[in-house]
Design a protein around this motif. Structure first.
Motif, PDB file in Angstrom:
ATOM      1  N   PHE A 125      28.515 -47.232  -7.441  1.00 32.00           N
ATOM      2  CA  PHE A 125      29.060 -47.900  -8.408  1.00 32.00           C
ATOM      3  C   PHE A 125      29.886 -47.601  -9.555  1.00 32.00           C
ATOM      4  O   PHE A 125      29.651 -46.358 -10.172  1.00 32.00           O
ATOM      5  CB  PHE A 125      28.028 -48.932  -8.997  1.00 32.00           C
ATOM      6  CG  PHE A 125      27.350 -49.688  -8.012  1.00 32.00           C
ATOM      7  CD1 PHE A 125      27.698 -50.983  -7.782  1.00 32.00           C
ATOM      8  CD2 PHE A 125      26.297 -49.418  -7.283  1.00 32.00           C
ATOM      9  CE1 PHE A 125      27.243 -51.773  -6.778  1.00 32.00           C
ATOM     10  CE2 PHE A 125      25.704 -49.900  -6.498  1.00 32.00           C
ATOM     11  CZ  PHE A 125      26.017 -51.291  -6.055  1.00 32.00           C
ATOM     12  N   GLU A 129      30.986 -51.536 -13.437  1.00 44.47           N
ATOM     13  CA  GLU A 129      29.835 -52.233 -12.862  1.00 44.47           C
ATOM     14  C   GLU A 129      28.582 -52.045 -13.128  1.00 44.47           C
ATOM     15  O   GLU A 129      27.635 -52.859 -13.391  1.00 44.47           O
ATOM     16  CB  GLU A 129      30.075 -51.776 -11.331  1.00 44.47           C
ATOM     17  CG  GLU A 129      31.023 -52.384 -10.567  1.00 44.47           C
ATOM     18  CD  GLU A 129      31.212 -51.857  -9.151  1.00 44.47           C
ATOM     19  OE1 GLU A 129      31.644 -52.751  -8.213  1.00 44.47           O
ATOM     20  OE2 GLU A 129      30.892 -50.488  -8.707  1.00 44.47           O
ATOM     21  N   LEU A 161      27.242 -57.251  -7.066  1.00 46.90           N
ATOM     22  CA  LEU A 161      28.160 -56.509  -7.600  1.00 46.90           C
ATOM     23  C   LEU A 161      28.905 -56.100  -6.513  1.00 46.90           C
ATOM     24  O   LEU A 161      30.377 -56.015  -6.794  1.00 46.90           O
ATOM     25  CB  LEU A 161      27.659 -55.334  -8.412  1.00 46.90           C
ATOM     26  CG  LEU A 161      27.085 -55.703  -9.823  1.00 46.90           C
ATOM     27  CD1 LEU A 161      26.181 -54.302 -10.317  1.00 46.90           C
ATOM     28  CD2 LEU A 161      28.051 -56.213 -10.737  1.00 46.90           C
ATOM     29  N   ARG A 165      33.349 -57.372  -6.437  1.00 45.02           N
ATOM     30  CA  ARG A 165      34.518 -56.124  -6.602  1.00 45.02           C
ATOM     31  C   ARG A 165      35.712 -56.599  -6.441  1.00 45.02           C
ATOM     32  O   ARG A 165      36.743 -56.043  -6.933  1.00 45.02           O
ATOM     33  CB  ARG A 165      34.053 -55.035  -5.721  1.00 45.02           C
ATOM     34  CG  ARG A 165      33.060 -54.125  -6.124  1.00 45.02           C
ATOM     35  CD  ARG A 165      32.660 -53.046  -5.168  1.00 45.02           C
ATOM     36  NE  ARG A 165      31.775 -51.941  -5.627  1.00 45.02           N
ATOM     37  CZ  ARG A 165      31.251 -51.008  -4.765  1.00 45.02           C
ATOM     38  NH1 ARG A 165      31.339 -51.107  -3.526  1.00 45.02           N
ATOM     39  NH2 ARG A 165      30.160 -50.383  -5.456  1.00 45.02           N
TER      40      ARG A 165
END
Length: 219
Positions: A125, A129, A161, A165
């Protein structure tokens, strides 16, 4: 069971507004079909969120999982017409809050979900994030969450998450669409409720609300 006058009037008003926003005949027909799964059961119910949620949850169990995201979006919008909340309707309309097209549902079998869940540990990530996730974890720790609770919630947030994106506009509408698309992954109602509780908490960290920690509810 038949649809009663209160529910029918709300349905007519809802579809009329959506039609005015440019929805196609097919789009309107799909909304009507999805809502008709729940409207007869709303007859005689007190016009409040608890009664509505119970009816929608029951109808959801009898709805194909690939239809869940649109069903959830449509029933969420219809609720304001059912309770005559004209301020909420006006706010949704002025902020382009109505979902005009369905999100693609994540419909996978139990084994593939286990693989996804396991793979989250190795998923990379970015800083943007991780920032809200780290803030969320810190708030959980401050609230006295146990390690196992934090680990589960962290994974649920990571699952979301990944889907966020591709989001260009960081707002409540795009967040809800991502949440709705993921709900078909959760076969057990209790797990789905946990996911919903977590994403409600995390939303405030995602948008950078300075009072985000006040929304933590460890129940």
């Amino acid at each position: 069971m038949t649809i009663q006058e209160r529910e029918q009037k709300a349905l007519d008003a809802y579809l009329r507004l959506i039609r005015g926003k440019g929805a196609s005949v097919a789009n309107l027909a799909r909304r009507k079909t999805l809502l008709e799964r729940a409207l007869p059961q709303l007859s005689g119910q007190t016009a409040d969120g608890l009664a509505y949620r119970e009816v929608i949850d029951e109808a959801l169990l009898h709805t194909p999982r690939e239809d869940w995201p649109f069903f959830l979006a449509v029933t969420r919008e219809y609720y304001y017409f059912w309770v005559d909340d004209f301020k909420a309707i006006a706010a949704l309309n002025s902020s382009d809050g109505f979902v005009m097209e369905a999100a693609a549902a994540y419909v996978r079998n139990e084994e593939s979900f286990k693989q996804i869940w396991k793979r989250l540990d190795d998923e990379k990530f970015g800083v943007a994030e991780m920032w809200p996730l780290k803030a969320y974890k810190a708030a959980l720790r401050e609230a006295g969450a146990e390690k196992s609770v934090m680990e589960t919630r962290e994974k649920l947030v990571k699952l979301l998450l990944i889907d966020l994106r591709e989001v260009e506009d960081k707002n409540g509408k795009t967040y809800r669409v991502a949440v709705d698309a993921l709900q078909p992954l959760f076969v057990m109602k209790e797990t789905r409720y946990l996911f919903l509780a977590v994403v409600r908490e995390f939303y405030y960290f995602w948008i950078g609300d300075p009072d985000a920690a006040s929304h933590i509810l460890l129940e």
